[in-house]
Scaffold this active site. Sequence first.
Site, mmCIF file in Angstrom:
data_model
loop_
_atom_site.group_PDB
_atom_site.id
_atom_site.type_symbol
_atom_site.label_atom_id
_atom_site.label_comp_id
_atom_site.label_asym_id
_atom_site.label_seq_id
_atom_site.Cartn_x
_atom_site.Cartn_y
_atom_site.Cartn_z
ATOM 1 N N CYS A 12 0.843 -1.187 0.000
ATOM 2 C CA CYS A 12 0.000 0.000 0.000
ATOM 3 C C CYS A 12 0.883 1.244 0.000
ATOM 4 C CB CYS A 12 -0.891 -0.044 1.232
ATOM 5 S SG CYS A 12 -1.973 1.372 1.417
ATOM 6 N N PRO A 13 0.603 2.214 -0.822
ATOM 7 C CA PRO A 13 -0.567 2.418 -1.674
ATOM 8 C C PRO A 13 -0.354 2.042 -3.132
ATOM 9 C CG PRO A 13 0.598 4.487 -1.539
ATOM 10 C CD PRO A 13 1.396 3.473 -0.716
#
Length: 81
Positions: A12-13
């Site tokens: 993430c992200p």
Amino acid sequence: MPDPLDLRGLACPLPVLKANKALRAMAPGETLVLLATDPAAVKDFHAYAQETGHELLAWAEEQGRPGERVFRFALRRRQEA
């Protein structure tokens, strides 16, 4: 059908950012299938679809390489207003 967008190994992200870039290059109504290994991607793609108007058609957990959890997502690009 084209090969899924392979986002395995990204945290993430990055999976959401790369999926967003791929969806922006697609025509409205087209479907993007992608693979991710980050467990946070499940929550992230639900939130992403809700925020952007793209439709999360399906997601499933699959067995990848030994010891690897793979999440498969299908997102449909939103129709333009």
